[in-house]
Design a protein around this motif. Structure first.
Motif: not given
Lengths: 165, 443
Positions: A26-27, A54, A58, A61-62, A65-67, B169, B171-173, B189-190
């Motif tokens: 997903v990322m 998914m 969900a 959320e991802v 969360f990641y900026n 990869h 992505y900024g965390a 996931k987070k």
């Protein structure tokens, strides 16, 4: 919703993980979708979630969360300047101030022509090259003196409309 | 001072960006360790023993003995086991893994393959910091080269050993550098840290036994196999084996990575980085990444660069990120920026960290901006008391240690700010000291 090309790229990511763990992609899938769409609208996130089997929440959320994911539209070129302490000691803050003046915008703003968005970044793991900035999440620009920043802006402004680097 | 590089051996800085390919690495002696293990049928136990003898300690920040960590993996286990490389390098001041991945990605791949062999692992992931996208792409290219040459994949070099390796990869965390957050992140996931125990060696990626090591740790492994653990230990000092890449940033003439033997005096490292910028004096140094307690000049100048000496001085070697600050630095402002970082990067899972990092940032911010109150320093210390040891992962401690150490060593500067509503270091001096740095080679 997403192009054949994007889906092919996502399939390649899915193949990295065990067959029952598609969600692991997903990322990468959200990053691929963002590259194509410019930012992640709700329906884009939902499409990615659907493709990976998914829940949309969900995937959201991802994405939230990641900026480096953008949930709102940004300019054609997003410039993220690191101002964390090691960079700041070598002019990271000054570099960001210089870009603010040159572009006439503050952090989290976009120039009226839609070309540039400026962001303040956290550590990119390149402190030895300070000042550093990241262009559209993908291209790291090191040793950003005022001359180097001028050159970068000129280069990006000269790119034909629609081109995406 | 003779320095025998291991991690950067044979790499010429002038051409480094073009010599990362498989044939370049093989020319430098690459993949000889993996070949040796498979050709001589060296047992997994013998490999782990060699790493134990080397005293190699985790290069990501915690300094945990690597051989011991490997021995925690269950030997006999029905089902998948995983190996992860932590290249989520985002600890402010740290940029060593970037150079390893940029100039020598195959060394990391070979180190991972050897580790996988030693632990009986058939699948691995290298989690790469999202901001260094170009290196993620390069690592994928390097993987393709290794796969085509039969160095990873099924039946490596014709043996019974198989190991599939992939790049993932971020992505900024920042939090994904914490190993269990990293695992959740790979699971899609987070990235929020997990309670430990269970430890990853019993319940890791997808609930399976997993070992996570730092990029630099893996990169040291091939040399240890070829030359022996004892030789590696001899390069450093007792309990602190080998060489280490130190990332030197801040007010030095030549910021950059320096590979030196463990135990090198700090003063020598400073000299290698060209000394202080503009003839100004050293004021303070954070010796192990932003989470490590700051040390004033007079203390750090007496340290040697190894886990034990830096710990004795009251700080941590951490990731080996040496942030150098000269006399033009306002310590309140420096701390304000670090506190903002932890506030921004707290994953929000534990209340003491989520709320506490906000308190730390807001109070330091008001001191820096002339609105500090008399009891603010006590307040800051009490907030750190309420964070430390009360969170799932170490980010809470990492946010607290800078606050405590900055106040401890530079208390008068904080008090001056509160009392006079301004900085002890004149603004024009600060501006001059931290202006955009034009390197001598850029002039």
């Amino acid at each position: 919703m997403l192009s054949e090309d994007a889906l092919k790229k996502i399939d390649r990511e899915v193949n990295k993980y065990p067959a029952d763990q598609k969600q692991s992609a997903v990322m990468a899938a959200l990053a691929i979708a963002q590259d194509e769409k410019g930012y992640l609208a709700q329906e884009t996130i939902a499409a990615v979630a659907d493709y990976l089997g998914m829940a949309p929440m969900a995937a959201f959320e991802v994405a939230s969360f990641y900026n480096m994911y953008e949930l709102e539209p940004v300019g054609k070129y997003k410039l993220t300047v690191c101002t964390n302490l090691p960079c700041a000691l070598s002019g990271g803050v000054d570099a960001a101030e210089y870009l603010k003046r040159k572009l006439g915008i503050d952090f989290n703003e976009t120039t009226p022509d839609g070309l540039f968005t400026l962001k303040e970044g956290e550590c990119m793991g390149a402190c030895g090259d300070a000042p550093v900035l990241l262009m559209n999440n993908k291209r790291m620009c090191s040793f950003m003196t005022t001359d180097a920043m001028d050159q970068l802006l000129t280069e990006l402004r000269a790119e034909p409309a629609g081109a995406k680097s | 001072m003779s320095v025998q590089p291991i991690l950067t051996a044979g790499i010429d800085p002038a051409t480094a960006d073009a010599t990362w390919h498989l044939d370049d690495y093989v020319r430098r002696g690459g993949y000889a360790a993996l070949r040796k293990i498979l050709a001589e049928n060296i047992t997994p136990e013998a490999v782990i023993n060699e790493v134990k003898k080397s005293s190699l300690r985790g290069r990501g920040g915690a300094g945990f003995p690597s051989g011991l960590k490997w021995s925690f993996m269950p030997r006999v286990y029905a089902g998948a086991k995983y190996l992860c490389c932590n290249s989520d390098e985002g600890e402010p001041g740290t940029f060593k893994d970037r150079d390893l991945l940029r100039y020598n990605p195959h060394q990391v791949i070979e180190g991972m393959a050897i580790a996988a062999y030693a632990m009986g692992t058939e699948r691995g992931y290298n989690y790469i910091h999202g901001e260094v996208w170009e290196l993620y792409s390069r690592f994928e290219e390097a993987l393709a080269e290794a796969r085509a040459a039969g160095l990873i994949g099924q039946n490596i070099l014709g043996s019974a050993f198989s190991f599939e390796l992939f790049a993932h990869h971020g992505y900024g965390a920042y939090i994904c550098g914490e190993e269990t957050a990293l695992l959740d992140s790979i699971e899609g996931k987070k990235g929020q840290p997990r309670y430990k125990p269970p430890f990853p060696a019993s319940f890791g990626l997808y609930g399976k036994p997993t070992t996570i090591n730092n990029t630099e740790t893996f990169a040291a492994v091939p040399w240890i196999i070829i030359n022996g653990g004892e030789k590696y230990l001899e390069l450093g000092k007792a309990n602190n084996g080998g060489t280490k890449l130190f990332s030197v940033s801040g007010h030095v003439v030549r910021p950059g990575n320096y590979e030196v033997p463990m135990g090198l005096p700090f003063a020598e490292l400073l000299k290698m980085a060209g000394g202080m910028r503009g003839g100004r004096k050293l004021k303070a140094c954070i010796p192990g990444g932003s989470s490590a307690p700051v040390l004033p000049a007079e203390i750090v100048m007496d340290c040697t660069m190894d886990y034990d000496s830096i710990a004795k001085a009251g700080s941590m070697l951490g990731s080996g990120a040496v942030i150098v600050m000269d006399e033009s630095t306002c310590m309140v402002r420096a701390l304000e920026r670090l506190s903002y970082f932890y506030f921004e990067e707290s994953c929000g899972q534990c209340t003491p960290c989520r709320e506490g990092t906000g308190w730390l940032y807001r109070v330091v911010h008001r001191i820096e901006h002339g609105q500090g109150r008399q009891d603010d320093l006590d307040l800051l210390n009490s907030v750190t008391d309420n964070i430390m040891g009360r969170t799932i992962c170490a980010l809470g401690d990492a946010a607290s240690l800078p606050v405590r150490s900055f106040i401890k060593h530079f208390k008068s500067e904080f008090e001056y700010h509160i009392e006079h509503k301004k900085c002890l270091v004149p603004p024009e001096v600060q501006r001059e000291g931290s202006k955009i740095y034009v390197r001598p080679s850029q002039c």
